[in-house]
Design an enzyme around this catalytic site. Structure first.
Site, PDB file in Angstrom:
ATOM      1  N   HIS A 194       0.817  -1.210   0.000  1.00  0.00           N
ATOM      2  CA  HIS A 194       0.000   0.000   0.000  1.00  0.00           C
ATOM      3  C   HIS A 194       0.859   1.272   0.000  1.00  0.00           C
ATOM      4  O   HIS A 194       1.908   1.340   0.614  1.00  0.00           O
ATOM      5  CB  HIS A 194      -0.950   0.018   1.198  1.00  0.00           C
ATOM      6  N   ASN A 195       0.360   2.255  -0.748  1.00  0.00           N
ATOM      7  CA  ASN A 195       0.959   3.593  -0.834  1.00  0.00           C
ATOM      8  C   ASN A 195       2.336   3.627  -1.468  1.00  0.00           C
ATOM      9  O   ASN A 195       3.054   4.626  -1.377  1.00  0.00           O
ATOM     10  CB  ASN A 195       1.002   4.273   0.539  1.00  0.00           C
TER      11      ASN A 195
END
Length: 346
Positions: A242-243
């Site tokens: 994620h991210n």
């Protein structure tokens, strides 16, 4: 599919030497090519096969000087390797053009739109309020969640899973079994030792001309977006957390794992089984060699990293050279200590 040599030369902006009317129906390696095939010569070590191949046509450099007669028709170009790659793309694109329309059963959710000249395979699923461009191919058993946006000319292969709110640009390829937008690995430790899931409410953004390999997984952001920028290529079996942000025209080879919130620059190379810790930054044109583990940010552009933990390639090679001589160094140190002890005896 069948093309004349003249048609191929036109696509490649090449010059024909020989019979331009001959017909081509397949592409092949120079050592395996038979009548009806087109091949190429880019590596000089294969030049002897130029004079023995049974190929109908061969893509060669404009500057190549023949040492003996060639039976095949030649197409002379500036860069044979790049031109053969372009020909493969042309062949693949034309092979896909026959797949148009909708195979039943296929589902298109309420409020979703899809452009002209598309293909939807049997058992494909498109959720609500999606916007999908023209010339998009969606193969059987692919799933596209609600509110997704997919650009013109993108191909979603069989069994790919695209979660809700994903944004995919134009001319992207998502191979079979890839999962884009699944939850990031976010869990908050609790006083009793258990873990509480942290809601992952962001999305994934693939910019134009991105390729995602088979069974690769790209997690959605906790907040904001996980981003794969224009032209980047992700191999099979890659995990992107994620991210993460991956810059333009970066390539990531199979079995690489990238931890959360790491930012990778443009034109980087991550070789097979590389591992990157979270919250790092890699400068543009960083190269990480196979099975290397990166645990700190790289600020200087163009650095080659090797080892686990990874550090500069030159230093890594020197360290490995010393490591190979450790048994010999141990013997020398032991001998020196013994001599020193004997000299110190009264």
């Amino acid at each position: 599919m069948e093309f004349t040599v003249a048609q191929v030369a036109e696509v490649l902006h090449g010059t024909v030497e020989g019979d331009a009317a001959l017909r081509i129906d397949r592409l092949a390696k120079i050592e395996e090519a038979q009548a009806g095939a087109i091949t190429f010569l880019a590596n000089p070590k294969y030049e002897p096969q130029l004079y023995t191949t049974h190929a109908t046509a061969i893509i060669v450099s404009r500057t190549l000087e023949l040492r003996q007669p060639v039976a095949a028709t030649l197409i002379r170009v500036d860069d044979p390797y790049s031109c053969f790659t372009a020909l493969l793309e042309f062949y693949q694109q034309n092979a896909r053009t026959g797949r148009r329309g909708v195979e039943e059963p296929a589902f298109l959710g309420p409020g979703s739109t899809i452009g002209d000249n598309h293909f939807r395979g049997a058992f494909s699923y498109i959720g609500e309020s999606c916007v999908i461009g023209r010339d998009v191919l969606i193969f059987p058993n692919a799933t596209i969640g609600d509110r997704c946006r997919i650009g013109d000319g993108t191909v979603i292969y069989a069994g790919a899973k695209i979660y809700a709110d994903t944004v995919i640009g134009a001319r992207c390829v998502v191979h079979a079994g890839a999962v884009i937008g699944s939850d990031g690995f976010g869990f908050a430790p609790q006083p009793d030792g258990s873990y509480r899931p942290i809601p992952q409410i962001g999305n994934v953004v693939l910019e134009d001309n991105v390729s995602i390999g088979a069974n690769a997984t790209i997690d959605c952001a906790t907040l904001g977006s996980t981003i794969i920028r224009e032209g980047s290529k992700i191999d099979n079996l890659v995990q992107i957390a994620h991210n993460v942000e991956i810059g333009r025209h970066t390539v990531v080879a199979s079995q690489t794992g990238i931890s959360g919130s790491t930012k990778i620059g443009d034109f980087c190379v991550l070789a097979g089984q590389a591992g990157l810790a979270g919250h790092l930054t890699l400068a543009n044109r960083t190269t990480v060699t196979a099975q290397s583990g990166v645990g700190k940010s790289i600020k200087e552009e163009g650095v080659l990293l090797q080892g686990s933990p990874a550090f500069a390639l030159r230093d890594s090679l020197r360290a490995n050279a010393i490591f190979r001589h450790l048994p010999e160094l141990e013997r020398r140190v032991t001998a020196l200590e013994r001599n020193q002890t004997e000299q110190e005896k009264p």
